[in-house]
Design a protein around this motif. Structure first.
Motif, PDB file in Angstrom:
ATOM      1  N   TYR A  43       0.819  -1.213   0.000  1.00 27.62           N
ATOM      2  CA  TYR A  43       0.000   0.000   0.000  1.00 27.62           C
ATOM      3  C   TYR A  43       0.857   1.269   0.000  1.00 27.62           C
ATOM      4  O   TYR A  43       0.331   2.368   0.121  1.00 27.62           O
ATOM      5  CB  TYR A  43      -0.942  -0.016   1.210  1.00 27.62           C
ATOM      6  CG  TYR A  43      -1.861  -1.219   1.182  1.00 27.62           C
ATOM      7  CD1 TYR A  43      -3.027  -1.205   0.424  1.00 27.62           C
ATOM      8  CD2 TYR A  43      -1.543  -2.392   1.878  1.00 27.62           C
ATOM      9  CE1 TYR A  43      -3.852  -2.318   0.369  1.00 27.62           C
ATOM     10  CE2 TYR A  43      -2.367  -3.507   1.820  1.00 27.62           C
ATOM     11  CZ  TYR A  43      -3.513  -3.468   1.065  1.00 27.62           C
ATOM     12  OH  TYR A  43      -4.331  -4.569   1.005  1.00 27.62           O
ATOM     13  N   TRP A  44       2.168   1.080  -0.159  1.00 26.04           N
ATOM     14  CA  TRP A  44       3.127   2.194  -0.195  1.00 26.04           C
ATOM     15  C   TRP A  44       4.095   1.943  -1.352  1.00 26.04           C
ATOM     16  O   TRP A  44       5.302   1.883  -1.190  1.00 26.04           O
ATOM     17  CB  TRP A  44       3.831   2.273   1.156  1.00 26.04           C
ATOM     18  CG  TRP A  44       4.945   3.248   1.370  1.00 26.04           C
ATOM     19  CD1 TRP A  44       6.189   2.957   1.863  1.00 26.04           C
ATOM     20  CD2 TRP A  44       4.948   4.667   1.166  1.00 26.04           C
ATOM     21  NE1 TRP A  44       6.970   4.086   1.971  1.00 26.04           N
ATOM     22  CE2 TRP A  44       6.227   5.157   1.551  1.00 26.04           C
ATOM     23  CE3 TRP A  44       4.002   5.569   0.683  1.00 26.04           C
ATOM     24  CZ2 TRP A  44       6.583   6.497   1.476  1.00 26.04           C
ATOM     25  CZ3 TRP A  44       4.358   6.917   0.604  1.00 26.04           C
ATOM     26  CH2 TRP A  44       5.615   7.365   0.993  1.00 26.04           C
ATOM     27  N   PRO A  45       3.541   1.752  -2.581  1.00 26.44           N
ATOM     28  CA  PRO A  45       4.382   1.398  -3.725  1.00 26.44           C
ATOM     29  C   PRO A  45       5.337   2.535  -4.085  1.00 26.44           C
ATOM     30  O   PRO A  45       4.954   3.705  -4.102  1.00 26.44           O
ATOM     31  CB  PRO A  45       3.379   1.132  -4.842  1.00 26.44           C
ATOM     32  CG  PRO A  45       2.162   1.902  -4.452  1.00 26.44           C
ATOM     33  CD  PRO A  45       2.120   1.875  -2.964  1.00 26.44           C
ATOM     34  N   GLU A  46       6.558   2.165  -4.380  1.00 28.59           N
ATOM     35  CA  GLU A  46       7.607   3.165  -4.609  1.00 28.59           C
ATOM     36  C   GLU A  46       7.253   4.128  -5.737  1.00 28.59           C
ATOM     37  O   GLU A  46       7.501   5.332  -5.637  1.00 28.59           O
ATOM     38  CB  GLU A  46       8.928   2.462  -4.907  1.00 28.59           C
ATOM     39  CG  GLU A  46      10.113   3.402  -4.949  1.00 28.59           C
ATOM     40  CD  GLU A  46      11.440   2.677  -4.963  1.00 28.59           C
ATOM     41  OE1 GLU A  46      12.482   3.365  -5.053  1.00 28.59           O
ATOM     42  OE2 GLU A  46      11.449   1.435  -4.880  1.00 28.59           O
ATOM     43  N   ALA A  47       6.657   3.634  -6.797  1.00 24.09           N
ATOM     44  CA  ALA A  47       6.365   4.482  -7.952  1.00 24.09           C
ATOM     45  C   ALA A  47       5.315   5.555  -7.656  1.00 24.09           C
ATOM     46  O   ALA A  47       5.235   6.567  -8.369  1.00 24.09           O
ATOM     47  CB  ALA A  47       5.886   3.620  -9.121  1.00 24.09           C
ATOM     48  N   LEU A  48       4.516   5.363  -6.610  1.00 20.86           N
ATOM     49  CA  LEU A  48       3.437   6.307  -6.291  1.00 20.86           C
ATOM     50  C   LEU A  48       3.713   7.138  -5.049  1.00 20.86           C
ATOM     51  O   LEU A  48       2.865   7.926  -4.632  1.00 20.86           O
ATOM     52  CB  LEU A  48       2.120   5.537  -6.104  1.00 20.86           C
ATOM     53  CG  LEU A  48       1.586   4.765  -7.315  1.00 20.86           C
ATOM     54  CD1 LEU A  48       0.311   4.029  -6.937  1.00 20.86           C
ATOM     55  CD2 LEU A  48       1.328   5.698  -8.494  1.00 20.86           C
ATOM     56  N   ARG A  49       4.888   6.988  -4.462  1.00 23.74           N
ATOM     57  CA  ARG A  49       5.123   7.598  -3.146  1.00 23.74           C
ATOM     58  C   ARG A  49       5.039   9.123  -3.154  1.00 23.74           C
ATOM     59  O   ARG A  49       4.487   9.711  -2.220  1.00 23.74           O
ATOM     60  CB  ARG A  49       6.468   7.125  -2.585  1.00 23.74           C
ATOM     61  CG  ARG A  49       6.417   5.684  -2.134  1.00 23.74           C
ATOM     62  CD  ARG A  49       7.729   5.187  -1.577  1.00 23.74           C
ATOM     63  NE  ARG A  49       7.628   3.763  -1.228  1.00 23.74           N
ATOM     64  CZ  ARG A  49       8.617   3.043  -0.727  1.00 23.74           C
ATOM     65  NH1 ARG A  49       9.807   3.605  -0.518  1.00 23.74           N
ATOM     66  NH2 ARG A  49       8.426   1.763  -0.443  1.00 23.74           N
TER      67      ARG A  49
END
Length: 332
Positions: free
Chosen positions: A170-176
């Motif tokens: 729920y904390w994907p790197e691409a969307l941080r």
């Protein structure tokens, strides 16, 4: 909501006189991180390795910040690995208590102590600060790992993946970067915004807070008219952080905190989105309206001096949410 001063309990409310009637939330004191191998996290010290059965959560069903931790515990399959104690919904002159005379309140399952403040002073006998939930406790080191909900959910999101095999992220790197931007606005104007409105002691402070709140709700409604979730077609921590405020909105914030320009049920996209998240596997059991309604109306004597707990509203959270259509339309 009292505080500890050098380990001594003081029954004092937030000081809004010095802030022109504005409610200002205090910062958390414990900022360590559980990591897969025990190395230090972004703050605090190391030595908190992810292990099954080592950690314990102290939470309130009523509190939206603690609710975040309960949701992530459920989403990540951690119920069998991190046990939990639930405080009583009434928060009076002694702060959060471990009484058991309310359905769902468990008492302190770890030490049998009477008050949450006793957990804080066990970790630091001379501590000063507010006694808040959630609290993530390390049984092995006999201390508090963290009482910062935003960081606890990120620990639960990834630290135990090798133990559970649950790699939902729920904390994907691409969307941080995008998540942080949304979190920032939602925290200040919605999550904390309802409190700024409800605890304001001047008309100016209330007006500012409630205007910011509904500006953001309008913004979120528009965003969710085009996206199934806040970051598009993928659910993230930003959605769960928002959800714990939305699920309480019509029940307590609309009336009790005077956030009454509109009800959540009057926002088609926000209301459908809230129902979808409520219906997400494992989430509904973390929502206890009995604790939510009783806590706010019974505990805040300055707002509700007669402590009358209202009967409603009656919300149909299991009605079809219609959010599948948003995803299908975007995919097309």
């Amino acid at each position: 909501m009292g505080r500890l001063q050098n380990g001594e309990w003081q029954d004092v409310w937030y000081d809004t006189k010095s802030t022109g009637g504005k409610f200002e939330r205090t910062t958390t004191k414990f900022r360590n991180w559980i990591t897969p191998d025990g190395r230090p996290g972004p703050t605090g010290e190391g030595g908190f390795e992810a292990e099954s059965g080592r950690y314990h959560l102290f939470v309130s069903y009523a509190c939206p910040w603690a609710h975040r931790a309960l949701i992530f515990r459920a989403l990540k399959g951690l119920d069998a690995h991190i046990d939990v104690s639930i405080v009583h919904p009434e928060m009076l002159s002694d702060g959060w208590e471990f009484r058991t005379d309310f359905a769902g309140a468990t008492g302190d399952r770890l030490f049998g102590l009477p008050f949450l403040r006793d957990i804080y002073t066990r970790a630091d006998p001379k501590i000063s600060g507010r006694v808040t939930v959630p609290v993530l406790w390390d049984k092995q080191r006999d201390t508090i790992v963290s009482n910062e909900s935003a960081e606890i959910i990120r620990m639960l999101n990834g630290a135990f993946d090798e133990i559970t095999g649950n790699r939902d992220d729920y904390w994907p790197e691409a969307l941080r970067d995008g998540i942080e931007e949304v979190n920032e606005r939602v925290y200040h104007t919605v999550n904390n915004g309802v409190y700024k409105a409800g605890f304001a002691t001047s008309q100016e402070a209330y007006d500012e807070a409630v205007e910011d709140l509904f500006d953001s709700l309008d913004w979120l409604e528009a965003r969710l008219s085009e996206n199934r979730y806040l970051m598009g077609d993928r659910i993230t921590e930003a959605d769960w952080r928002l959800f714990t405020t939305l699920i309480r909105f019509d029940t307590v914030y609309h009336g009790h905190f005077k956030c009454n320009r509109a009800k959540l049920v009057e926002y088609p996209n926000l209301w459908g989105y809230t129902r979808e998240l409520y219906q997400w596997p494992g989430v509904a059991p973390t929502v206890h309206f009995g604790h939510i309604t009783h806590h706010y109306h019974y505990s805040h004597e300055t707002i509700n001096p007669h402590r009358i707990v209202p009967i409603g509203p009656d919300l149909d959270l299991m009605a079809p949410h219609g959010r599948d259509e948003i995803g299908a339309r975007d995919a097309a």
